[in-house]
Design an enzyme around this catalytic site. Structure first.
Site, PDB file in Angstrom:
ATOM      1  N   ARG A   1      80.428  -1.342  42.188  1.00 12.26           N
ATOM      2  CA  ARG A   1      81.621  -2.095  42.599  1.00 12.26           C
ATOM      3  C   ARG A   1      81.953  -3.056  41.468  1.00 12.26           C
ATOM      4  NH1 ARG A   1      83.085  -6.891  45.137  1.00 12.26           N
ATOM      5  NH2 ARG A   1      84.797  -6.723  46.635  1.00 12.26           N
TER       6      ARG A   1
ATOM      7  N   LYS B   1      78.951 -11.532  38.143  1.00 10.27           N
ATOM      8  CA  LYS B   1      78.294 -12.512  39.013  1.00 10.27           C
ATOM      9  C   LYS B   1      77.553 -13.587  38.226  1.00 10.27           C
ATOM     10  CE  LYS B   1      78.460 -10.109  43.357  1.00 10.27           C
ATOM     11  NZ  LYS B   1      77.797  -9.375  44.427  1.00 10.27           N
TER      12      LYS B   1
END
Length: 287
Positions: free
Chosen positions: A260, A225
């Site tokens: 995840r 991210k």
């Protein structure tokens, strides 16, 4: 917290080790790997590679949720997701999760063999989502989000970040159980990157343990991210593997049960070592 959850034919023993959810985006426009796996053959090959690398769950997503992503039609999402779920179910044995906010997609996916629904809206976008999941008796992942992927970065003002995330999740847990979802089938996700700015993403990882009070397994999705990219000064998401590793290690130390991730093989090594260090148990016979 509930000690275990059986998903498909797998038993997840919470607290004993970290479980890995491998990301399978069947979209043309996801932030990290859009367009790579949006054919059936490519998706199947990637899913098999993720399982071979150590994925405990495969998470299939047909709607990009990156900041600013446009909502696609229900038909488009069905056409992207259903054929993939069907072929994966016939070819792989690990549980399949479907990343969707729509009850109709959830219903069709479960009927096609999906085992888990992963809803970034925590069951708030579609009023039929929680009743649908309750009817089928599958686990659901409830994530914290404000606004929508198109608008969420306008909603990063919090008086008490962790308190507000916890309050939202507690409310959705109560709503879900009232509608018939068994408490042990609820997994929570603080929603890193979703209506959170750089500093808030770091705070979530540092204070993740406060969510333990909700008595649900915790999923963390920090993989590749933008906050990691900012720290590394790395604009290419695929080049954020080792930054992701550090974030995953922090998540494990602060109580994550599921990660995840895109880079399953590397995060498998990270989690194996972090689990031995943090959980204090040797996870294999090796010394």
């Amino acid at each position: 917290m509930y000690s275990k959850l059986i998903i498909g034919d797998r038993c997840f023993h919470w607290g004993q080790r970290t479980y890995l959810m491998g990301v399978l985006n069947v979209t043309p426009d996801s932030f990290s790997d859009g367009g790579k796996f949006n054919t059936t053959s490519a998706a199947l090959a990637q899913a098999k590679a993720l399982v071979a690398a150590g994925a405990d769950i495969i998470d299939v997503g047909g709607q990009s949720t990156r900041p600013g992503a446009e909502q696609i039609t229900l038909t488009e999402e069905l056409e992207r997701v259903l054929p993939i779920v069907q072929i994966l179910r016939s070819q792989i044995s690990v549980p399949i999760s479907v990343d969707t906010t729509r009850a109709e997609i959830a219903k069709a996916s479960i009927e096609a063999g999906a085992n888990i629904i992963n809803d970034i809206s925590g069951g708030t976008f579609d009023p039929q989502m929680l009743p649908t999941v309750a009817t089928f008796g599958v686990p659901i992942i409830l994530m914290h989000l404000r606004g929508t992927p198109q608008t969420m970065q306008q909603f990063t003002e919090y008086q008490d970040l962790m308190g507000e995330i916890s309050s939202f999740l507690a409310n959705q847990i109560t709503t879900a159980t009232t509608l018939g979802i068994q408490p042990e089938k609820i997994i929570i996700d603080p929603g890193i990157g979703f209506a959170k700015n750089y500093e808030q993403n770091l705070e979530i990882l540092r204070r993740l343990g406060s969510l333990r009070a909700l008595n649900c397994p915790i999923l963390v999705g920090a993989s590749r991210k933008s906050f990691i990219g900012r720290i590394l000064n790395q604009p290419d998401p695929e080049a954020r593997v080792w930054g992701t590793a550090a974030a995953c290690c922090a998540a494990i130390f602060n109580g994550a049960d599921i990660l995840r991730v895109h880079d399953v093989q590397e995060m498998r090594d990270v989690s194996l070592v972090a689990d031995v260090l943090f959980r204090g148990e040797l996870l294999s016979a090796e010394d």
